[in-house]
Design a protein around this motif. Structure first.
Motif, PDB file in Angstrom:
ATOM      1  N   UNK A  64      -7.438   4.280  -3.415  1.00 18.97           N
ATOM      2  CA  UNK A  64      -7.631   5.691  -3.748  1.00 18.97           C
ATOM      3  C   UNK A  64      -8.317   6.413  -2.594  1.00 18.97           C
ATOM      4  N   UNK A  65      -9.372   5.821  -2.064  1.00 23.79           N
ATOM      5  CA  UNK A  65     -10.090   6.456  -0.963  1.00 23.79           C
ATOM      6  C   UNK A  65      -9.239   6.543   0.301  1.00 23.79           C
ATOM      7  N   UNK A  66      -8.398   5.544   0.511  1.00 22.28           N
ATOM      8  CA  UNK A  66      -7.498   5.603   1.667  1.00 22.28           C
ATOM      9  C   UNK A  66      -6.520   6.753   1.515  1.00 22.28           C
ATOM     10  N   UNK A  67      -6.016   6.951   0.318  1.00 15.13           N
ATOM     11  CA  UNK A  67      -5.097   8.055   0.057  1.00 15.13           C
ATOM     12  C   UNK A  67      -5.793   9.402   0.258  1.00 15.13           C
ATOM     13  N   UNK A  68      -7.031   9.512  -0.195  1.00 10.79           N
ATOM     14  CA  UNK A  68      -7.796  10.746  -0.008  1.00 10.79           C
ATOM     15  C   UNK A  68      -8.005  11.024   1.481  1.00 10.79           C
ATOM     16  N   UNK A  69      -8.288   9.992   2.257  1.00 14.29           N
ATOM     17  CA  UNK A  69      -8.471  10.178   3.694  1.00 14.29           C
ATOM     18  C   UNK A  69      -7.178  10.637   4.364  1.00 14.29           C
ATOM     19  N   UNK A 121       0.806  -1.208   0.000  1.00 18.66           N
ATOM     20  CA  UNK A 121       0.000   0.000   0.000  1.00 18.66           C
ATOM     21  C   UNK A 121       0.846   1.268   0.000  1.00 18.66           C
ATOM     22  N   UNK A 122       2.005   1.213   0.630  1.00 16.38           N
ATOM     23  CA  UNK A 122       2.893   2.383   0.605  1.00 16.38           C
ATOM     24  C   UNK A 122       3.348   2.678  -0.817  1.00 16.38           C
ATOM     25  N   UNK A 123       3.672   1.631  -1.556  1.00 12.45           N
ATOM     26  CA  UNK A 123       4.073   1.786  -2.954  1.00 12.45           C
ATOM     27  C   UNK A 123       2.929   2.348  -3.793  1.00 12.45           C
ATOM     28  N   UNK A 124       1.702   1.887  -3.505  1.00 12.11           N
ATOM     29  CA  UNK A 124       0.540   2.375  -4.250  1.00 12.11           C
ATOM     30  C   UNK A 124       0.352   3.872  -4.043  1.00 12.11           C
ATOM     31  N   UNK A 125       0.390   4.316  -2.794  1.00 11.50           N
ATOM     32  CA  UNK A 125       0.146   5.735  -2.513  1.00 11.50           C
ATOM     33  C   UNK A 125       1.307   6.614  -2.956  1.00 11.50           C
ATOM     34  N   UNK A 126       2.523   6.158  -2.717  1.00 15.01           N
ATOM     35  CA  UNK A 126       3.687   7.001  -2.993  1.00 15.01           C
ATOM     36  C   UNK A 126       4.005   7.083  -4.488  1.00 15.01           C
ATOM     37  N   UNK A 127       4.032   5.930  -5.156  1.00 17.02           N
ATOM     38  CA  UNK A 127       4.521   5.889  -6.540  1.00 17.02           C
ATOM     39  C   UNK A 127       3.416   5.843  -7.584  1.00 17.02           C
ATOM     40  N   UNK A 128       2.284   5.209  -7.263  1.00 14.97           N
ATOM     41  CA  UNK A 128       1.216   5.071  -8.258  1.00 14.97           C
ATOM     42  C   UNK A 128       0.240   6.231  -8.192  1.00 14.97           C
ATOM     43  N   UNK A 129      -0.208   6.580  -6.989  1.00 17.31           N
ATOM     44  CA  UNK A 129      -1.281   7.566  -6.858  1.00 17.31           C
ATOM     45  C   UNK A 129      -0.774   9.006  -6.734  1.00 17.31           C
ATOM     46  N   UNK A 130       0.293   9.222  -5.993  1.00 12.99           N
ATOM     47  CA  UNK A 130       0.700  10.592  -5.662  1.00 12.99           C
ATOM     48  C   UNK A 130       1.894  11.107  -6.454  1.00 12.99           C
ATOM     49  N   UNK A 181       0.585  -3.487  17.197  1.00 10.72           N
ATOM     50  CA  UNK A 181      -0.161  -4.707  16.895  1.00 10.72           C
ATOM     51  C   UNK A 181      -0.114  -5.074  15.420  1.00 10.72           C
ATOM     52  N   UNK A 182       0.767  -4.412  14.668  1.00  8.86           N
ATOM     53  CA  UNK A 182       0.936  -4.765  13.266  1.00  8.86           C
ATOM     54  C   UNK A 182      -0.208  -4.351  12.366  1.00  8.86           C
ATOM     55  N   UNK A 183      -0.988  -3.346  12.775  1.00  4.37           N
ATOM     56  CA  UNK A 183      -2.118  -2.884  11.975  1.00  4.37           C
ATOM     57  C   UNK A 183      -1.745  -1.613  11.217  1.00  4.37           C
ATOM     58  N   UNK A 184      -2.618  -1.241  10.284  1.00  2.93           N
ATOM     59  CA  UNK A 184      -2.440   0.012   9.557  1.00  2.93           C
ATOM     60  C   UNK A 184      -2.669   1.194  10.496  1.00  2.93           C
TER      61      UNK A 184
END
Length: 628
Positions: free
Chosen positions: A186-191, A142-151, A552-555
């Motif tokens: 996408x919605x997670x990135x917007x949040x 997910x970090x790769x998605x937000x950093x490199x793909x979406x933003x 606890x290893x969560x987001x």
């Protein structure tokens, strides 16, 4: 205002007729090495062309949209998605989704230009969205998605020049790509953008970076004026100031001054109006005509009415109460009439700031589409009104005793409001006038109004079934308005008057940049301190939650629900019996019943074929043994 960068654009059109607006870019370009950036943009353009070629081959003819959007689509298969991922190779794989949005824009342009293949290009545009969404949702990092793909911002080399950089978050909003916008990453990135967990880098707003202090539990770390760049806090400020603006107007309209003097409450009202006018003027000056949309025109109309009211008040004050008492009273009453006339607009203006709430946001989508659809009705109505008005005026001129324009126009408008006045037109060149008025009522009340109802019904059905996705698109657009190209110093109206009068005019032109920035931070810290106190407390609580999630290893944004607390006492991995029963009874929803039966039939045919081969081989061997 001070150091304003390019502001956000107005929302581009949703239909093919406004796709040409997408050719414009209002974001600044920042590149460390022009030659490297140019080479990269050329390679990204090649990736887009590869994807365009692939989609043209995959969707080679017109098909139903459901054939592409179906999760079990036989057109957009896993192999097609995997091939699209490979279009960028190892070096440019992160820009594939951006290139799919470039292809989406290309297909929409083709749809508006090549009308004979409009439906085909529209379907190909849908294919771009579907593939992009599946790529985003299939990525595990997910970090790769937000950093490199979406933003991350990319450019393409087009018509001999490099386009200004843009990212997937921005382009999806501009192109109204609902399927991409409604995807979970996408919605997670917007949040994250909305909460300020991801913000633009200081000095280089084209890069997005993580807010480094979001897990810091110290209170004063979060008490910083830069946090006012967070869209959530700016939206809260706008709502609060709008409520104050409405309360001040209510106090003014309910405390009329017979003498015509401007009291303190009126001075506050007109001062806030001046602040809003300055804010709108600066944005329009920076962006140009592309900034104009419905709400801008609405606000400008309201501010114009208030300005007229203030001018009339000054004209009234210019007359002496002793010598021109009647004129002073007349202009004073006229000023209050204009002020009262703006009352409905003050209340409707609140809707502009409530669209971040789901209930209001979904309704505003429906209303906006209805208003857009009503343009067809008003265009037809104008033509009909002009024709009949000219006919009635011509008939009235025959008889000088019949009043002209005002009564005719009022009677025609009453017909539109379904309250016709037949007596007014009874003597218009009898019987031609009354016959023509009957025809006019039939066309307006029976034909045009029913067309308007049909348009509203169609718009409501189109949007209501997709209201959630439309709301998410509005929320994403609202977020991008705050973060796309923000002011370095956030002074929300009416505080922008403080910036103009006490900072820009006396200090900006001579004070060094660093000293001026510190001065702005000091002033912002003072005026926003009540909100920053609450914001720092909220962020401190969020920091504790983030730390707990990380332990606890969560987001970071994870929030435990009721069933998750109960699930801690159950481990289905140890309950082999129940897990086995579930596996045996779970259907394969990726395969429809017909395909499932065909697979079973295929397996039976395969087994039968093998059996026949074995029998044939045995018979052959027996014959050979008998012959020997």
């Amino acid at each position: 205002m001070g150091h304003w960068r390019n502001l956000f654009t107005a929302d581009p059109g949703r239909t093919r007729h406004r796709v040409e607006v997408e050719r414009r870019r209002l974001l600044p370009a920042y590149a460390a090495d022009e030659s490297d950036a140019s080479d990269a943009s050329k390679e990204i353009a090649k990736v887009a062309l590869r994807l365009k070629y692939q989609i043209e081959q995959v969707v080679s003819c017109e098909v139903e949209e459901n054939a592409l959007t179906n999760p079990n689509s036989r057109i957009i298969t896993d192999d097609v998605v995997e091939t699209a991922k490979q279009a960028g190779g190892d070096d440019y794989k992160a820009c594939v989704v951006y290139c799919l949005l470039v292809c989406l824009r290309w297909f929409k342009i083709q749809s508006s230009v090549e009308l004979w293949d409009s439906d085909l290009h529209e379907v190909r545009a849908v294919a771009c969205e579907v593939i992009a969404k599946r790529i985003i949702e299939s990525e595990q990092n997910q970090d790769y998605v937000m950093r490199d793909i979406l933003l991350k911002r990319y450019s393409i080399f087009s018509e001999g020049v490099e386009t200004d950089p843009a990212n997937v978050i921005e382009r999806a909003v501009d192109l109204h790509a609902l399927r991409i916008i409604s995807s979970a990453p996408y919605q997670k990135c917007i949040q994250y953008l909305w909460k300020g967990w991801i913000c633009q880098e200081e000095g280089n707003p084209t890069n997005f970076v993580e807010y480094s202090e979001k897990s810091n539990t110290g209170y004063w770390v979060h008490f910083h004026p830069d946090r006012m760049r967070t869209p959530l806090y700016q939206n809260v400020c706008q709502i609060l100031f709008s409520l104050i603006y409405l309360a001040v107007y209510t106090a003014v309209i309910n405390t009329v001054n017979p003498s015509g003097d401007v009291d303190v409450v009126e001075a506050i009202l007109y001062g806030m109006t001046l602040a809003f006018i300055c804010d709108e003027a600066i944005k329009f000056w920076k962006v140009g005509w592309n900034y104009l949309e419905f709400w801008n025109a609405f606000n400008s109309t309201l501010y114009t009415i208030l300005t007229v009211s203030l001018v009339l008040r000054f004209i009234a004050l210019a007359h002496s109460s002793s010598t021109h008492d009647e004129q002073r009273r007349l202009y004073n009453e006229l000023s209050y009439n204009f002020l009262a006339f703006a009352g409905p607009m003050f209340w409707m203006r609140m809707m502009l700031y409530l669209d971040s709430f789901r209930f209001f946001g979904a309704m505003f989508v429906v209303l906006r589409v209805m208003m857009k659809e009503s343009l067809i009705f008003f265009a037809l109505l104008f033509v009909v009104l002009a024709g009949f008005f000219q006919a009635f005026v011509g008939m009235a001129q025959v008889d000088a005793d019949i009043p002209l324009h005002r009564n005719i126009l009022q009677g025609m408008v009453n017909s539109i409001m379904q309250s016709p006045e037949f007596d007014t037109f009874q003597d218009f060149a009898f019987p031609f006038g009354i016959i023509l008025y009957y025809v006019f009522n039939f066309i307006v009340m029976t034909v045009l109004l029913n067309i308007l109802i049909a348009l509203y019904n169609s718009a409501y059905e189109d949007i209501s079934g997709n209201a959630t996705d439309e709301y998410m698109a509005i929320f994403a657009q609202k977020t991008m308005q705050f973060v796309r190209a923000p002011d370095e110093n956030v002074f929300i109206p009416p505080f922008n008057l403080v910036e103009i009068v006490f900072l820009i005019a006396p200090f900006e032109w001579w004070l060094p940049r660093e000293a001026y920035a510190r001065l702005n931070e000091l002033v912002m810290g003072v005026i926003y301190s009540p909100l920053l106190i609450v914001a720092a407390w909220v962020e401190t609580r969020q920091a504790h939650r983030i730390r707990w999630n990380r332990r606890h290893g969560e987001e970071d944004d994870d929030s435990a629900q009721e069933w998750e607390h109960v699930a801690k006492e159950v481990n289905f991995d140890l309950d082999d019996t129940w897990k086995e029963h579930v596996v045996e009874s779970t259907p394969d929803i990726k395969v429809d019943s017909c395909t499932y039966e065909l697979r079973e039939l295929k397996e039976q045919v395969r087994m039968l074929t093998e059996t026949v081969k074995l029998l044939t081989q045995e018979i052959t061997e027996k014959k050979v043994d008998g012959a020997s």
